[in-house]
Design a protein around this motif. Structure first.
Motif, PDB file in Angstrom:
ATOM      1  N   TYR A 112      76.427   2.498  22.058  1.00  0.00           N
ATOM      2  CA  TYR A 112      75.513   3.308  22.860  1.00  0.00           C
ATOM      3  C   TYR A 112      76.020   3.434  24.298  1.00  0.00           C
ATOM      4  O   TYR A 112      75.923   4.502  24.910  1.00  0.00           O
ATOM      5  CB  TYR A 112      74.121   2.684  22.871  1.00  0.00           C
ATOM      6  CG  TYR A 112      73.340   2.881  21.592  1.00  0.00           C
ATOM      7  CD1 TYR A 112      73.333   4.112  20.945  1.00  0.00           C
ATOM      8  CD2 TYR A 112      72.598   1.846  21.037  1.00  0.00           C
ATOM      9  CE1 TYR A 112      72.619   4.302  19.779  1.00  0.00           C
ATOM     10  CE2 TYR A 112      71.871   2.028  19.869  1.00  0.00           C
ATOM     11  CZ  TYR A 112      71.894   3.260  19.239  1.00  0.00           C
ATOM     12  OH  TYR A 112      71.177   3.453  18.078  1.00  0.00           O
ATOM     13  N   TYR A 145      76.111   7.443  21.479  1.00  0.00           N
ATOM     14  CA  TYR A 145      75.511   7.625  20.162  1.00  0.00           C
ATOM     15  C   TYR A 145      76.315   6.810  19.157  1.00  0.00           C
ATOM     16  O   TYR A 145      77.359   6.226  19.495  1.00  0.00           O
ATOM     17  CB  TYR A 145      75.490   9.104  19.763  1.00  0.00           C
ATOM     18  CG  TYR A 145      76.835   9.636  19.309  1.00  0.00           C
ATOM     19  CD1 TYR A 145      77.056  10.002  17.979  1.00  0.00           C
ATOM     20  CD2 TYR A 145      77.899   9.781  20.206  1.00  0.00           C
ATOM     21  CE1 TYR A 145      78.287  10.484  17.565  1.00  0.00           C
ATOM     22  CE2 TYR A 145      79.121  10.270  19.801  1.00  0.00           C
ATOM     23  CZ  TYR A 145      79.316  10.612  18.482  1.00  0.00           C
ATOM     24  OH  TYR A 145      80.541  11.082  18.071  1.00  0.00           O
ATOM     25  N   ARG A 155      67.378   2.163  19.158  1.00  0.00           N
ATOM     26  CA  ARG A 155      67.946   2.162  20.515  1.00  0.00           C
ATOM     27  C   ARG A 155      66.891   1.741  21.538  1.00  0.00           C
ATOM     28  O   ARG A 155      67.183   0.961  22.458  1.00  0.00           O
ATOM     29  CB  ARG A 155      68.469   3.553  20.828  1.00  0.00           C
ATOM     30  CG  ARG A 155      69.362   3.663  22.046  1.00  0.00           C
ATOM     31  CD  ARG A 155      70.023   5.026  22.046  1.00  0.00           C
ATOM     32  NE  ARG A 155      71.025   5.162  23.087  1.00  0.00           N
ATOM     33  CZ  ARG A 155      71.866   6.175  23.168  1.00  0.00           C
ATOM     34  NH1 ARG A 155      71.807   7.146  22.265  1.00  0.00           N
ATOM     35  NH2 ARG A 155      72.761   6.254  24.139  1.00  0.00           N
TER      36      ARG A 155
END
Length: 358
Positions: free
Chosen positions: A32, A37, A218
């Protein structure tokens, strides 16, 4: 011969899920942070590399002696310093006659031959990863393959760095040579793989991070990191008898701090996400509504309940029932949102805020 290697390989596969779970959190944080991503091919390759490293390490150190206080080995020296000594072993054990080709098949029944072959094969995947995934040059791959083999040999000759009384395998310079050769063979083979698979350095081309959804995974990682930082501060403030400790520090951390950090907390900064408002940059009022409902409202009720239960041994049944119903509703609400990514959580809807990738 090959049954000797089945045990460490099977053990590596059995313990891989545990290693994968321990690997996942730092893996996600790094991905991340670095790329913004999770790319499926990159993730698949890294977990495959983890599995390979576990297999290679287990093949080197297993099977272990039955006790730490093992007996001395039956060989005269812990070191074998003669390069290509395995050739003499193969000639002696196989009884190959150079001018009789019909005797050459004996080579494939020889222990020394298969040991050399497997030492080459052991590091071939490493060389392939070095070239394809890590994009190294041949000299770097050569150095890394030799260093990996040296690590294996030192691990063996030091009896797992002193864990056992005596080494149960010797240091063999031929292993260094064959492992390094295997790494370079993998480096060459990776050229063929590179022609089939996408280039690692081009995986992120044409990726528009603004179109990607911020996953709950996340967000959870950011939350964990934030509380790892905030919780010691709360403990310290409690020990200093700061009034309304939880409410003061939580408001400062999750409302005031994100306002000055453009919607980010330290945890969100690490995984590259931020809270955005209706007009882009989040406003203080939007943060107050959003995180106030979550941390001061929902979380605050639990803190009040906890303080009340410590100070007063008798807890009113209405308070217990209220918290139980509230927690049940929030759990159901959260589960629905987890399966329906397009719907926002209640505090996001009330504040008009959302998470975006920074």
């Amino acid at each position: 011969m090959f049954k000797f290697y089945l045990y460490p390989i099977s053990y590596a596969f059995l313990t891989f899920p545990v290693a994968a779970m321990l690997f996942t959190l730092p893996f996600l944080i790094v991905q991340y942070r670095r790329h913004g991503y999770i790319n499926k091919l990159r993730a698949w390759l890294l977990y495959l590399f983890l599995l390979y490293v576990m297999n290679a390490l287990y093949l080197v150190i297993l099977p272990l002696p039955p006790t730490r206080h093992n007996a001395p080995p039956h060989f005269d020296s812990y070191m074998q310093w003669i390069p290509f000594h395995f050739i003499q072993d193969m000639i002696r054990e196989t009884r190959i006659v150079s001018d009789e080709p019909s005797t050459y098949w004996r080579l494939f029944q020889d222990r020394a031959f298969w040991q050399v072959a497997l030492n080459v094969v052991l590091v071939i995947p490493f060389g392939m990863f070095m070239r394809y995934y890590f994009r190294t040059r041949w000299l770097t791959c050569l150095t890394a393959s030799f260093s990996l083999s040296l690590f294996f040999e030192i691990t063996q000759v030091t009896a797992l760095y002193g864990f056992f009384d005596y080494p149960y395998r010797l240091f063999d310079v031929d292993d260094l040579i064959m492992n390094t050769l295997g790494g370079m063979a993998g480096f060459v083979l990776a050229a063929w793989i590179s022609a089939i698979l996408p280039r690692i350095d081009q995986l992120d081309h044409n990726v528009d991070l603004s179109t990607k959804r911020v996953s709950y995974t996340r967000r959870a990682i950011a939350l964990i990191l934030d509380w790892m930082l905030l919780f010691p501060l709360l403990i310290g403030a409690v020990m200093l008898h700061v009034p309304a400790t939880y409410f003061v520090l939580t408001a400062l951390y999750f409302i005031v701090l994100p306002y000055f950090m453009n919607g980010m907390t330290p945890g969100k900064l690490v995984v590259r996400i931020r809270i955005s408002g209706q007009e882009g940059r989040v406003k203080l009022l939007e943060l107050f509504i959003r995180n106030g409902l979550l941390y001061l409202g929902l979380g605050g009720l639990h803190i009040v309940f906890l303080i009340t239960s410590i100070e007063n041994l008798t807890i009113t049944m209405p308070l217990i029932l209220t918290l139980f119903l509230l927690d049940t509703w929030f759990a159901i609400h959260l589960m629905i949102r987890l399966f329906n990514h397009n719907k926002q959580l209640f505090y996001e809807q009330a504040s008009g805020t959302r998470h975006t990738i920074s």
